[in-house]
Design an enzyme around this catalytic site. Structure first.
Site, PDB file in Angstrom:
ATOM      1  N   GLU A 397       0.810  -1.218   0.000  1.00  0.00           N
ATOM      2  CA  GLU A 397       0.000   0.000   0.000  1.00  0.00           C
ATOM      3  C   GLU A 397       0.839   1.263   0.000  1.00  0.00           C
ATOM      4  O   GLU A 397       0.529   2.234  -0.696  1.00  0.00           O
ATOM      5  CB  GLU A 397      -0.963  -0.009   1.197  1.00  0.00           C
ATOM      6  N   HIS A 464     -11.183  -6.215   9.222  1.00  0.00           N
ATOM      7  CA  HIS A 464     -11.919  -6.041   7.968  1.00  0.00           C
ATOM      8  C   HIS A 464     -13.222  -5.291   8.212  1.00  0.00           C
ATOM      9  O   HIS A 464     -14.179  -5.444   7.466  1.00  0.00           O
ATOM     10  CB  HIS A 464     -12.248  -7.401   7.325  1.00  0.00           C
TER      11      HIS A 464
END
Ligand SMILES: Cc1ncc(C[n+]2csc(CCOP(=O)(O)OP(=O)(O)O)c2C)c(N)n1
Ligand SMILES: [Mg+2]
Length: 658
Positions: A397, A464
């Site tokens: 990322e 998540h």
């Protein structure tokens, strides 16, 4: 030291000499000023000039170069007027950051230089993005980026090299191995013989170059650049050199063994080269004296200009305004022809129509190409736009956000899909330090949208399910969008892509396939900073966003007697406080609902602002409702009680009855 002239003519040989002399003489002057207390910090590149100068002279002037803190020679080789450099170091207006950042922390499009941020590593990924834009534009250009050997230990180094190799980007990664990272010697920094050897692990070529030998640096880099322009690929260069002064001047070199110092002193890149040129009859002592006198005069004249310039003045409006690039919002009215589609389809549609609209837009993310992304938002995109515009990325990322920054610098737009908003923590540094600050620092835009599939209620556990908008609303320079309905999602995403500022675009996963709405089929935009008053009622104001809008609506359906204004904020930065104030002034009661844990969330700031603006209109204390102060739990029973929906209902009833 052995010099090979090869086919370099005398003019070039002299240019390389003058090129090194200038940064050396500027530094010597700076050291005097430092002792006189006329300048503050100084990071010295004395002894390393051959690298900056050799590399920069081997590049074409339209090719980008990304220096670090010891690369004064890059700036002087690009012929930046010295008074502007001096003004930059003194924090003056005619520097490159208007006093907002110090030393070499600036870039300039005019000279194709992109300066560092203090965190070192992200610079390498930015070079990837610049090179990618050149590659996609078939420009046949090389991008050069510098790093010290110390910063090669950062994850960003590995991410950037890997990306460049997987995507065959023409980036020249230049490691200046000067023996120390602050006080840390190389054997405490890495455990391999040569850093150049790491290239093999990334599947790229490398070279080891004597960084104190200007002819070796220049001829090898020149040859490699020519090859890389022809056949784009990355290259890892390890320049062996030495840091002759302290990390920064004040910290000294006590920890450096004297023997090492004197060994390297004999290899001074300028003294040796000067002796060689004299011996070869390329230059005479008289010419050298003249060159030195000229440079000295140039330095003194320019220093005077910088010292004569008054200190920067403070103008609050200007400071606040320049955090963001000005955005001339073009409203494109939604047309009548709508269809009833899901939240997820609306995002996909906005993205697709924006891709058709902006040829310079590319999308990057994990598994987003043929696989279509884990939420299938980009399904079918590769067939329409090709894999060069819809790019699968390695799992990195930070490197990809930095790459997006580089794309923006080199004229492109990008949308980066976080697979889950939770994973943005691995790309946090470039977002809050690079993208967010770049316009304020040196007037450069960060034309990047980061899509953030977020939120709980799906039993996805602590990694998540987070809704982490507060990490970003805190940071000046970012815009934060958080739609609750399909039509808003599409229009706001289109605006986010048009806006040249960095936008964090939150998409609640729980809404993706559960919320339907009428969405205009054609392209349209919606403005940032305009909340939506979904219901009108005289007795209480409910302010919320994202999934909270739907929870609040459900509770209101259940209690039709409650006369409430329901405000959907839609964007959190900019934040439409006028709509909130107007509502509170009418109702006298405010409840704010957020899905995020309560402490430090936006509800607290809204509450504080309403207190400051509307105190005398309030008939009851403002109520905030958010999730429990725990990570997001997995099991249904736990998550239901973690989320604020039930607590919201009782809090609303209580406040209503107050
Ligand atoms: C992420 C981060 N950690 C630590 C620092 C502090 N720091 C600045 S420069 C530096 C040493 C860098 O060493 P190297 O990469 O070898 O470059 P050199 O100074 O030797 O040119 C350190 C530790 C920083 N700026 N950023
Ligand atoms: Mg070092």
């Amino acid at each position: 030291m052995r010099y090979h002239i090869g086919d370099l003519d005398h003019q070039k040989l002299r240019d390389l000499y003058t090129g090194m002399l200038k940064p050396r003489m500027i530094e010597e002057k700076m050291l005097i000023l430092l002792r006189q207390g006329k300048i503050s910090k100084w990071f010295s590149g004395i002894g390393q000039e051959a690298i900056s100068v050799g590399v920069t002279q081997a590049l074409k002037k339209e090719e980008y170069i990304l220096p670090m803190h010891r690369n004064l020679g890059v700036f002087t080789s690009r012929n930046i007027p010295l008074h502007r450099l001096f003004a930059q170091w003194q924090g003056k207006q005619s520097g490159f950051t208007q006093g907002r950042d110090r030393s070499f922390h600036f870039g300039t499009q005019e000279y194709r230089i992109v300066g560092m941020i203090s965190h070192l590593g992200p610079q390498l990924g930015v070079a990837d993005g610049i090179a990618l834009a050149d590659l996609l534009g078939r420009k046949k250009r090389v991008t050069a980026v510098f790093t010290g050997e110390g910063a090669t230990s950062e994850g960003d180094f590995h991410e950037a090299l890997n990306i460049a190799s997987v995507w065959s980007l023409p980036v020249l990664f230049c490691i200046e191995n000067n023996g120390y990272g602050l006080s840390t010697p190389t054997n405490e920094q890495y455990n391999c013989e040569n850093l150049a050897d790491r290239a093999k692990g990334y599947g790229m070529e490398s070279r080891i170059i004597d960084g104190n030998n200007i002819l070796e640096v220049y001829t090898k880099v020149d040859e490699l650049c020519k090859a890389m322009r022809k056949r784009p690929r990355p290259m890892l260069l390890e320049f062996k050199t030495f840091r002759m002064r302290g990390h920064e001047e004040a910290s000294g070199t006590k920890y450096v063994p004297e023997k090492l110092m004197s060994k390297w002193a004999k290899q001074d890149p300028i003294a040796n080269y000067e002796a060689f040129l004299l011996e070869e009859g390329v230059i005479s002592q008289e010419e050298i004296d003249n060159i030195k006198a000229e440079i000295s005069e140039e330095i003194n004249e320019n220093l005077k200009m910088a010292f004569d310039e008054p200190p920067v003045s403070f103008n609050e409006t200007k400071e606040l305004k320049e955090v963001y690039q000005e955005f001339d919002y073009q409203h494109i009215e939604p047309k009548e022809n709508s269809e009833n589609i899901r939240f997820v389809d609306a995002i996909s549609q906005g993205l697709e129509q924006s891709m058709f609209r902006h040829n310079e837009l590319i999308i990057m993310g994990q598994d987003i190409a043929d696989y279509g992304g884990v939420f299938k938002i980009t399904e079918g995109f590769t067939a329409k736009f090709g894999k060069s515009r819809v790019r699968n990325t390695p799992i990195c990322e930070s490197g990809i956000v930095s790459t997006a920054m580089g794309l923006s610098i080199n004229g492109m737009k990008s949308v980066v899909e976080m697979q889950f908003a939770d994973f943005v923590s691995s790309g946090f540094n470039p977002i809050v330090n690079y993208l967010a600050k770049v316009h304020y620092r040196w007037n450069e835009k960060a034309d990047v949208v980061i899509r953030m599939p977020c939120g709980g209620g799906l039993g996805a556990g602590p990694f998540h399910s987070q809704t982490n908008e507060a990490w970003f609303t805190k940071t000046p320079g970012l815009k934060v969008v958080y739609p609750a309905f399909p039509a808003d999602a599409k229009g706001l995403l289109n605006t986010a892509i048009n806006d040249p500022n960095p936008v964090l675009f939150f998409e609640h996963k729980g809404l993706y396939r559960s919320i339907y709405g009428d969405v205009p089929k054609d392209y349209y935009t919606l403005p940032f900073g305009k909340a939506n008053l979904l219901r009108k009622g005289a007795s209480i104001s409910i302010v919320t966003y994202g999934a909270g809008v739907h929870w609040a609506s459900e509770v209101l359906e259940k209690h039709p007697n409650i006369e409430a204004d329901l405000v959907d904020l839609r964007t959190l930065q900019p934040l439409d406080m006028d709509t909130v104030y107007t509502s509170v002034k009418k109702t006298g009661k405010l409840i704010i609902l957020q899905e995020d844990t309560l402490f430090g969330g936006i509800a607290s700031d809204i509450s504080a602002m309403v207190m400051e603006e509307c105190f005398r209109y309030l008939d009851a204390p403002i109520k905030r409702v958010g999730s429990l102060e725990t990570p997001v739990p997995f099991a249904k029973e736990l998550e239901e009680n973690y989320l604020p929906k039930q607590r919201f209902e009782s809090a609303l009833l209580n406040l209503y009855a107050y």
